[in-house]
Scaffold this motif. Structure first.
Motif, PDB file in Angstrom:
ATOM      1  N   HIS A  89       0.875  -1.186   0.000  1.00  0.00           N
ATOM      2  CA  HIS A  89       0.000   0.000   0.000  1.00  0.00           C
ATOM      3  C   HIS A  89       0.907   1.229   0.000  1.00  0.00           C
ATOM      4  CE1 HIS A  89      -3.255  -2.758   0.779  1.00  0.00           C
ATOM      5  NE2 HIS A  89      -2.767  -3.110   1.942  1.00  0.00           N
ATOM      6  N   TRP A 114     -10.025   0.121   4.823  1.00  0.00           N
ATOM      7  CA  TRP A 114     -10.786   0.025   3.579  1.00  0.00           C
ATOM      8  C   TRP A 114     -12.213  -0.391   3.946  1.00  0.00           C
ATOM      9  CZ3 TRP A 114     -11.050   1.520  -1.211  1.00  0.00           C
ATOM     10  CH2 TRP A 114     -11.975   0.911  -2.058  1.00  0.00           C
ATOM     11  N   LEU A 118      -4.788   3.090  -1.187  1.00  0.00           N
ATOM     12  CA  LEU A 118      -5.434   1.771  -1.128  1.00  0.00           C
ATOM     13  C   LEU A 118      -6.209   1.525  -2.410  1.00  0.00           C
ATOM     14  CD1 LEU A 118      -6.797   2.028   2.526  1.00  0.00           C
ATOM     15  CD2 LEU A 118      -5.037   0.438   1.743  1.00  0.00           C
ATOM     16  N   GLY A 168     -11.705   4.297   1.078  1.00  0.00           N
ATOM     17  CA  GLY A 168     -10.644   4.168   2.074  1.00  0.00           C
ATOM     18  C   GLY A 168     -10.672   5.254   3.125  1.00  0.00           C
ATOM     19  N   ASP A 198      -9.036  -0.878  -4.599  1.00  0.00           N
ATOM     20  CA  ASP A 198     -10.315  -1.488  -4.230  1.00  0.00           C
ATOM     21  C   ASP A 198      -9.998  -2.882  -3.675  1.00  0.00           C
ATOM     22  OD1 ASP A 198     -12.650  -2.959  -4.162  1.00  0.00           O
ATOM     23  OD2 ASP A 198     -13.493  -1.974  -5.934  1.00  0.00           O
ATOM     24  N   SER A 246      -6.553  -1.730   7.452  1.00  0.00           N
ATOM     25  CA  SER A 246      -5.576  -2.173   6.460  1.00  0.00           C
ATOM     26  C   SER A 246      -4.696  -3.256   7.084  1.00  0.00           C
ATOM     27  CB  SER A 246      -4.728  -0.981   6.016  1.00  0.00           C
ATOM     28  OG  SER A 246      -3.837  -1.382   5.012  1.00  0.00           O
TER      29      SER A 246
END
Ligand code: PLP
Length: 402
Positions: A138, A172, A143, A297, A145, A177
């Protein structure tokens, strides 16, 4: 002309509570995580419990660095010499380094306009490489999908390890995350969201993965001193079969990290307030594009990126120099020779040569700036005015030379 005089590499001090806890550890001298009194949970074990609660993961292991966490994650799922591992073409060097460290073969995937992994190229590379593992970075907190990514990977039997070095505290669609993949890895290195100089975490809900990760990290037969871990019976077989690849966290670092972790929520708000000011200041400048973030996000704005897609390399060089002369330090990912930290796939020549034209095009005009919390909101407004001023000069005839 306004100039900025702050430092882009100056962190906040360690909270007083962390300093006191660290001093207490130094006074009693038991810095090694397993050097505890009967029944005592040391700072490292307590930090692991707190990080498990923070992410909602069943199990947490604290380790020596984010890079170590990724290497242990790959080993724990059996990645070895010659195996192909997918990863982003734009990330930080410890990510491909972790793949290379287990003798595996990195397969780089293109990035999209928003700097996340390109899901179409991911699907194509899964097919063409036959890889069964994705080390997803990341990078800079962007982020993709995650639901779409997990659907692609689950459909193809690809295990996902998340590199959350820039997404500790991010989410998310309400899920932290690091909680989508099989394993989440984090860094506590000085430039990340909590700072112990060096350090990292590995989280998972999978007991077999965590048992192996704990033994790999160097638990010897002392794994019962972990408390965010599977029960000791789970170690019965793995304790004979798993090598010790020493990379533990120690009680001194854990003592420094615990108060920072409990403060992270308010730090995230402080980062995002600063990010918003810079982002707003950079909107509506001809030739400059901010990076739009997916509204699914929740982000941590600890750094900001923007693009100058039409500028030539010479113009970007001059732009960076002009900003630097006014105290604003930018990193340009398109530079022919990388400076300081390396983030582009073609800098890692130990990997098989690969071609990612879309990533090349995006990185050619990509600039990056840290937003340390030692900057005030006024500092952020000033910084964005400097960038705006200099960006507005791009493509204009040079006034001095006519
Ligand atoms: C910092 C970082 C890591 C891990 O770094 P360590 O220094 O090993 O803790 C991993 N990925 C990215 C994208 C990073 O920036």
């Amino acid at each position: 002309m306004e100039t900025f005089t702050g430092s882009f590499t100056q962190q906040e001090p360690i909270p007083e509570e962390g300093i006191e806890a660290a001093v207490a550890v130094m006074r009693h001298g038991r810095l090694h995580r397993y050097n505890v009194e009967p029944g005592e949970l040391g700072e490292t074990a307590l930090l692991e419990q707190e990080f498990a609660a923070f992410t909602g993961a069943k199990y947490t292991l604290a380790v020596a660095s984010g890079g170590y966490a990724m290497g242990a994650a790959l080993r724990a799922i059996g990645v070895g010499p010659g195996d192909k591992v997918l990863s982003n073409g734009f990330t930080l060097a410890p990510v491909p380094g972790a793949i290379a460290a287990v003798g595996a073969d990195p397969v780089f995937v293109e990035i999209a306009e928003d700097l996340t992994i390109d899901l179409d190229d991911l699907a194509a590379k899964i097919d063409s490489s036959g890889a069964k593992v994705l080390l997803l970075s990341h990078m800079r907190g962007h982020l993709c999908d995650m639901d779409a990514l997990m659907a692609i990977c689950e459909g193809a039997g690809v295990k996902v390890i998340e590199d959350c070095a820039h997404t500790m505290g991010a989410e998310w669609k309400g899920v932290p995350s690091g909680r989508h993949g099989l394993i989440g890895c984090y860094s506590c290195q000085t430039y990340k969201h909590i700072n112990s100089g060096e350090g990292g975490f590995l989280i998972s809900d999978d007991p077999d993965v965590m048992v192996r990760a704990i033994i790999l990290s160097g638990s010897y037969m002392l794994y019962e001193r972990h408390s965010a871990a599977p029960p000791s019976e789970s170690f019965e077989q793995a304790k004979w079969e798993t090598p010790n690849v020493s990379g533990r966290m120690d009680n001194l670092r854990a003592a420094i990290l615990r108060p920072q972790l409990s403060n992270l929520g308010s730090q995230v708000e402080a980062w995002n307030a600063r990010y918003k000011i810079v982002e707003t200041g950079l909107r509506n400048i001809p030739g400059l594009r901010v990076i739009e973030r997916n509204p699914g996000g929740l982000y941590v704005g600890s750094s900001i990126q923007f693009r100058l897609p039409e500028a030539s390399p010479g113009e970007i060089d001059d732009f960076c120099a002009a900003c630097a002369a006014r105290g604003v330090e930018l990193k340009w990912f398109g530079a022919a020779v990388p400076k300081a930290f390396t983030s582009r796939y073609d800098s890692w020549r130990y990997a098989r040569p690969q071609s990612l034209p879309r990533t090349d095009r995006i990185l050619a005009g990509l600039l990056d700036m840290r937003l340390p919390l030692t900057f005030s909101e006024d500092d952020c407004a000033l910084i964005s005015r400097v960038i705006r001023d200099e960006a507005l000069k791009l493509g204009q005839p040079d006034v001095a030379t006519g």
